[in-house]
Design an enzyme around this catalytic site. Structure first.
Site, short mmCIF file in Angstrom:
data_model
loop_
_atom_site.label_atom_id
_atom_site.label_comp_id
_atom_site.label_asym_id
_atom_site.label_seq_id
_atom_site.Cartn_x
_atom_site.Cartn_y
_atom_site.Cartn_z
CG HIS A 70 -1.94 -1.12 1.21
ND1 HIS A 70 -3.14 -0.98 0.46
CD2 HIS A 70 -2.01 -2.45 1.51
CE1 HIS A 70 -3.79 -2.28 0.48
NE2 HIS A 70 -3.14 -3.05 1.29
CG ASN A 80 -4.33 9.86 3.18
OD1 ASN A 80 -5.48 9.26 2.60
ND2 ASN A 80 -3.47 10.09 2.00
NE ARG A 123 -3.77 -5.86 1.67
CZ ARG A 123 -3.16 -6.73 0.79
NH1 ARG A 123 -3.49 -7.90 0.76
NH2 ARG A 123 -2.17 -6.15 0.17
#
Length: 251
Positions: free
Chosen positions: A90, A174, A185
């Site tokens: 990510h 963020n 996930r």
């Protein structure tokens, strides 16, 4: 070399996160300068529920970029290197991870997969291997130190460490990145370890900023259907193909 349990602690949230997101949204639709309303937001002159309701309604329209202005920072322990390799995929995030180069792993903790833990012979073999790894690491470290590698012995001995090795990491994302993270996930198709981590992070987010995260989670929960193909769907929600069969709506 004990089994290490998952631990997720919230270290920090952007101060006045709701008001910050509210003001960012308002600036998109407001002719004036939101800095002029900022003191009123902080003083409570604009009710927080009014702010939250405005934010929720705009989010429902699909406009979500202003939530990037607020972020969460987590301290995570008790995850494997296998899990951390998934996390760092990510990219809109910041990570500070425990270094195997500098931290002595002579007494390495590890993560035991539940599927292995449930089978006695699998668990025994797994634990025996973890013990073998620990012995190999210590032996190599001692040999390297004896041959002059000193503190650098750890950076070479670490090459025998397994993906099960426990690691610790600080993660900052963020809110927009977090929503995307939870979409992927928290899904039942996600690997069990990162799903447990995502669920724990989501619990903190819901408590701190419900206007953004009250309905967050796997993508199916917000869509009302599974975006996966029928082949990969877990069955919690109907798939898009099941909902929208060819010919639906035709006269």
């Amino acid at each position: 070399m004990p089994v290490s349990p998952l631990s997720v602690e919230l270290l920090a949230v952007t101060p006045n996160a709701l008001s910050l997101i509210y003001s960012a949204f308002r600036q998109c639709y407001h002719a004036g300068f939101v800095a002029d309303m900022w003191p009123r937001l902080l003083s409570g002159a604009v009710d927080r529920e009014v702010q939250a309701d405005f934010v929720r309604k705009v989010l429902e329209s699909g406009h979500d970029s202003p939530v990037e202005h607020a972020s969460f920072t987590f301290a995570v322990a008790g995850i494997s290197r296998a899990c951390s390799h998934q996390i760092v995929r990510h990219r809109i995030a910041s990570y500070s991870q425990q270094s195997q180069r500098y931290v002595d792993a002579s007494d390495m903790d590890y993560v035991l997969p539940p599927a292995i833990a449930r089978i006695p012979e699998a668990k025994a073999r797994f634990e025996a291997f973890m013990s073998e790894v620990g012995n190999a690491y210590r032996d190599l470290k001692d040999i390297l130190e004896a041959h002059g590698r000193k503190d650098k012995a750890k950076e070479d001995a670490r090459f025998v460490l397994p993906q099960a090795a426990e690691t610790k990491i600080v993660i900052t994302m963020n809110c927009r990145a977090l929503l995307h993270f939870f979409h992927l996930r928290c899904c039942m198709r996600a690997q069990w370890e990162i799903r447990a981590l995502a669920d724990a992070m989501l619990t903190h987010c819901k408590q701190e900023l419900p206007a953004i995260f009250a309905t967050a989670g796997a993508k199916c929960e917000s869509l009302g259907y599974c975006p996966e193909s029928t082949r990969f769907a877990c069955g919690r929600y109907p798939t898009r193909e099941q909902l929208f069969q060819p010919g639906d709506g035709e006269a």
